[in-house]
Write a protein that holds these residues in place. Structure first.
Motif, PDB file in Angstrom:
ATOM      1  N   ALA A 159      16.594  39.889  74.827  1.00 31.13           N
ATOM      2  CA  ALA A 159      15.584  40.279  75.226  1.00 31.13           C
ATOM      3  C   ALA A 159      15.174  41.932  75.007  1.00 31.13           C
ATOM      4  O   ALA A 159      16.250  42.724  74.807  1.00 31.13           O
ATOM      5  CB  ALA A 159      15.939  40.374  77.039  1.00 31.13           C
ATOM      6  N   ASN A 160      13.650  42.212  75.505  1.00 30.91           N
ATOM      7  CA  ASN A 160      13.483  43.576  74.873  1.00 30.91           C
ATOM      8  C   ASN A 160      12.407  43.853  75.289  1.00 30.91           C
ATOM      9  O   ASN A 160      11.764  44.981  75.681  1.00 30.91           O
ATOM     10  CB  ASN A 160      13.602  44.048  73.595  1.00 30.91           C
ATOM     11  CG  ASN A 160      12.457  42.533  72.739  1.00 30.91           C
ATOM     12  OD1 ASN A 160      11.563  41.932  72.769  1.00 30.91           O
ATOM     13  ND2 ASN A 160      12.985  42.508  71.370  1.00 30.91           N
ATOM     14  N   SER A 161      11.691  42.817  76.482  1.00 25.17           N
ATOM     15  CA  SER A 161       9.753  43.034  76.889  1.00 25.17           C
ATOM     16  C   SER A 161      10.391  42.652  78.527  1.00 25.17           C
ATOM     17  O   SER A 161      10.350  41.245  78.593  1.00 25.17           O
ATOM     18  CB  SER A 161       9.410  42.734  76.414  1.00 25.17           C
ATOM     19  OG  SER A 161       7.870  42.791  77.043  1.00 25.17           O
ATOM     20  N   PHE A 162      10.241  43.390  79.117  1.00 22.37           N
ATOM     21  CA  PHE A 162      10.490  43.338  80.714  1.00 22.37           C
ATOM     22  C   PHE A 162       8.998  42.893  81.088  1.00 22.37           C
ATOM     23  O   PHE A 162       8.024  43.679  81.460  1.00 22.37           O
ATOM     24  CB  PHE A 162      11.130  43.547  81.196  1.00 22.37           C
ATOM     25  CG  PHE A 162      12.648  43.426  80.830  1.00 22.37           C
ATOM     26  CD1 PHE A 162      13.000  42.388  80.343  1.00 22.37           C
ATOM     27  CD2 PHE A 162      13.177  44.671  79.327  1.00 22.37           C
ATOM     28  CE1 PHE A 162      14.414  42.771  79.689  1.00 22.37           C
ATOM     29  CE2 PHE A 162      13.546  44.716  78.632  1.00 22.37           C
ATOM     30  CZ  PHE A 162      14.848  43.474  79.076  1.00 22.37           C
ATOM     31  N   SER A 163       8.243  42.641  82.862  1.00 23.63           N
ATOM     32  CA  SER A 163       7.298  42.720  83.002  1.00 23.63           C
ATOM     33  C   SER A 163       7.181  42.104  84.851  1.00 23.63           C
ATOM     34  O   SER A 163       8.131  40.955  85.073  1.00 23.63           O
ATOM     35  CB  SER A 163       6.257  41.777  81.940  1.00 23.63           C
ATOM     36  OG  SER A 163       5.343  41.744  83.410  1.00 23.63           O
ATOM     37  N   ASN A 164       7.130  42.501  85.350  1.00 23.71           N
ATOM     38  CA  ASN A 164       6.760  42.533  87.092  1.00 23.71           C
ATOM     39  C   ASN A 164       5.608  41.067  87.214  1.00 23.71           C
ATOM     40  O   ASN A 164       5.122  40.268  88.453  1.00 23.71           O
ATOM     41  CB  ASN A 164       6.455  43.041  87.635  1.00 23.71           C
ATOM     42  CG  ASN A 164       7.122  42.954  89.017  1.00 23.71           C
ATOM     43  OD1 ASN A 164       7.821  42.701  89.528  1.00 23.71           O
ATOM     44  ND2 ASN A 164       5.960  43.541  90.249  1.00 23.71           N
ATOM     45  N   GLU A 165       4.376  40.301  85.652  1.00 23.41           N
ATOM     46  CA  GLU A 165       3.262  39.978  85.851  1.00 23.41           C
ATOM     47  C   GLU A 165       3.582  38.537  86.428  1.00 23.41           C
ATOM     48  O   GLU A 165       4.271  37.898  85.682  1.00 23.41           O
ATOM     49  CB  GLU A 165       2.503  40.214  85.288  1.00 23.41           C
ATOM     50  CG  GLU A 165       2.351  42.343  85.790  1.00 23.41           C
ATOM     51  CD  GLU A 165       1.671  42.082  87.100  1.00 23.41           C
ATOM     52  OE1 GLU A 165       0.771  41.647  87.660  1.00 23.41           O
ATOM     53  OE2 GLU A 165       1.623  43.615  87.349  1.00 23.41           O
ATOM     54  N   ASN A 166       2.280  37.698  87.059  1.00 22.51           N
ATOM     55  CA  ASN A 166       2.349  36.324  87.286  1.00 22.51           C
ATOM     56  C   ASN A 166       1.898  35.977  85.592  1.00 22.51           C
ATOM     57  O   ASN A 166       1.632  35.836  84.782  1.00 22.51           O
ATOM     58  CB  ASN A 166       1.971  36.199  88.296  1.00 22.51           C
ATOM     59  CG  ASN A 166       1.891  36.041  89.058  1.00 22.51           C
ATOM     60  OD1 ASN A 166       2.776  35.921  90.399  1.00 22.51           O
ATOM     61  ND2 ASN A 166       1.245  36.842  90.009  1.00 22.51           N
ATOM     62  N   SER A 167       2.916  34.937  85.339  1.00 20.18           N
ATOM     63  CA  SER A 167       2.084  34.161  84.239  1.00 20.18           C
ATOM     64  C   SER A 167       2.575  34.627  82.547  1.00 20.18           C
ATOM     65  O   SER A 167       2.061  34.495  81.572  1.00 20.18           O
ATOM     66  CB  SER A 167       1.001  33.841  83.842  1.00 20.18           C
ATOM     67  OG  SER A 167       0.432  32.864  85.367  1.00 20.18           O
ATOM     68  N   SER A 168       3.610  36.111  83.024  1.00 25.71           N
ATOM     69  CA  SER A 168       3.799  36.655  81.293  1.00 25.71           C
ATOM     70  C   SER A 168       5.075  36.089  81.071  1.00 25.71           C
ATOM     71  O   SER A 168       5.228  36.217  79.758  1.00 25.71           O
ATOM     72  CB  SER A 168       4.779  38.231  82.280  1.00 25.71           C
ATOM     73  OG  SER A 168       5.720  38.220  83.128  1.00 25.71           O
ATOM     74  N   PHE A 169       5.682  35.231  81.433  1.00 26.07           N
ATOM     75  CA  PHE A 169       7.005  34.740  80.808  1.00 26.07           C
ATOM     76  C   PHE A 169       8.017  35.474  80.525  1.00 26.07           C
ATOM     77  O   PHE A 169       9.083  35.079  79.297  1.00 26.07           O
ATOM     78  CB  PHE A 169       6.007  33.447  80.565  1.00 26.07           C
ATOM     79  CG  PHE A 169       5.421  32.362  80.995  1.00 26.07           C
ATOM     80  CD1 PHE A 169       5.549  31.606  81.960  1.00 26.07           C
ATOM     81  CD2 PHE A 169       4.507  31.917  79.472  1.00 26.07           C
ATOM     82  CE1 PHE A 169       4.805  30.451  82.763  1.00 26.07           C
ATOM     83  CE2 PHE A 169       4.046  30.881  80.020  1.00 26.07           C
ATOM     84  CZ  PHE A 169       3.538  30.502  81.493  1.00 26.07           C
ATOM     85  N   LYS A 170       8.650  36.819  81.845  1.00 27.67           N
ATOM     86  CA  LYS A 170       8.647  37.677  81.070  1.00 27.67           C
ATOM     87  C   LYS A 170       9.914  37.642  81.881  1.00 27.67           C
ATOM     88  O   LYS A 170       9.393  37.316  82.965  1.00 27.67           O
ATOM     89  CB  LYS A 170       8.411  38.899  80.537  1.00 27.67           C
ATOM     90  CG  LYS A 170       7.766  38.357  79.354  1.00 27.67           C
ATOM     91  CD  LYS A 170       6.965  40.451  78.796  1.00 27.67           C
ATOM     92  CE  LYS A 170       6.080  40.049  78.338  1.00 27.67           C
ATOM     93  NZ  LYS A 170       5.879  41.928  77.492  1.00 27.67           N
ATOM     94  N   SER A 171      11.182  38.231  81.952  1.00 26.84           N
ATOM     95  CA  SER A 171      12.100  38.875  82.451  1.00 26.84           C
ATOM     96  C   SER A 171      11.816  39.663  83.291  1.00 26.84           C
ATOM     97  O   SER A 171      11.639  40.648  82.237  1.00 26.84           O
ATOM     98  CB  SER A 171      13.675  38.626  82.060  1.00 26.84           C
ATOM     99  OG  SER A 171      13.746  37.054  81.781  1.00 26.84           O
ATOM    100  N   SER A 172      11.643  39.521  84.448  1.00 24.13           N
ATOM    101  CA  SER A 172      12.021  41.405  85.610  1.00 24.13           C
ATOM    102  C   SER A 172      13.858  41.258  85.155  1.00 24.13           C
ATOM    103  O   SER A 172      14.652  41.111  85.547  1.00 24.13           O
ATOM    104  CB  SER A 172      11.841  41.454  86.655  1.00 24.13           C
ATOM    105  OG  SER A 172       9.780  40.795  86.844  1.00 24.13           O
ATOM    106  N   LEU A 173      13.422  42.874  84.926  1.00 26.84           N
ATOM    107  CA  LEU A 173      14.580  43.643  85.472  1.00 26.84           C
ATOM    108  C   LEU A 173      15.409  44.892  86.791  1.00 26.84           C
ATOM    109  O   LEU A 173      14.744  44.285  87.982  1.00 26.84           O
ATOM    110  CB  LEU A 173      14.965  45.204  84.598  1.00 26.84           C
ATOM    111  CG  LEU A 173      14.352  44.736  83.112  1.00 26.84           C
ATOM    112  CD1 LEU A 173      14.899  46.364  82.538  1.00 26.84           C
ATOM    113  CD2 LEU A 173      15.736  44.299  82.860  1.00 26.84           C
TER     114      LEU A 173
END
Length: 235
Positions: A123-137
């Motif tokens: 894991a190296n890229s994180f987001s709080n945004e909708n439809s980002s398909f990313k995890s949030s820390l």
């Protein structure tokens, strides 16, 4: 002669007063900062009982309890259970821990997924945004259980503004997934990935959800974001 031992007496009085203050603090489990937090973390870490599991890293544990105490102090966490997800580790390792903070023991250690746009094995890229398909820390509190397309699932509330506070809006929940397994790793050289949710092994999900439900603390760690020193959770 009667004042000969006065410096020694004063030294011991000061020492016992310091120890008493530290113990009073420990019993209250208030929020601590700076080197005190790290000292407290090391002490608690040394007390942890592994059971049949491994321990989280000291770094992730130190970061986790810093915010855990702050959230308890604010009344956001009601349960003495701390869940740590360490996204500094390979997804091929068991990087989720459930810890009983009263008994000081690890209750569970298993696999957990990250979002498909957060990285491949790591894991190296994180987001709080909708439809980002990313995890949030960051720090979350566990919310209500529901039955969804993945079966028994647990809603999560991100408590950090701009970091994970859109978790409920994004549908970030704890749920089961068949791609979180040894078999998937053997076939694909890495764990499967979610749309941002911390997905768990199918056979362990009900047990873990029962352990962590009802306002416990979940912390998602990565060294790109730190809380030790004088940093606090951004509520």
């Amino acid at each position: 002669m009667k004042y000969r031992f006065l410096p020694l007496v004063l030294f011991f009085l000061f020492s016992f007063t310091t120890i008493d203050k530290r113990n009073t603090f420990s019993s209250k489990r208030g929020y601590i900062t700076g080197s005190s937090a790290e000292i407290e973390a090391v002490s608690l870490y040394q007390q942890l009982k592994e059971n049949q599991f491994s321990l989280p890293t000291l770094n992730s544990f130190t970061e986790a309890i810093t915010g855990f105490y702050q959230l308890k102090e604010k009344g956001l966490v009601k349960k003495e259970i701390l869940t740590i997800i360490d996204f500094s580790l390979s997804s091929n390792t068991k990087r989720l821990w459930v810890i009983d903070m009263v008994a000081h023991q690890v209750l569970m250690n298993t696999y957990v997924s990250h979002g498909k746009n957060t990285g491949e094995e790591f894991a190296n890229s994180f987001s709080n945004e909708n439809s980002s398909f990313k995890s949030s820390l960051g720090f979350y509190t566990t919310a209500e259980i529901y039955s969804g397309k993945h079966g028994m699932s647990l809603k999560l509330d991100g408590v950090e503004k701009g970091i994970n506070d859109k978790a409920r809006e994004r549908g970030i929940v704890m749920h089961a997934a068949d791609y979180v397994s040894d078999e998937f790793i053997r076939s694909n050289k890495r764990l499967g990935r979610s749309q941002g949710c911390p997905a768990l092994p199918v056979e362990l999900t009900p047990q873990i959800i029962e352990m962590v439900k009802d306002k416990s603390c979940l912390f998602v760690y990565h060294p790109s974001r730190t809380y030790t020193g004088n940093n606090k959770v951004t509520l």
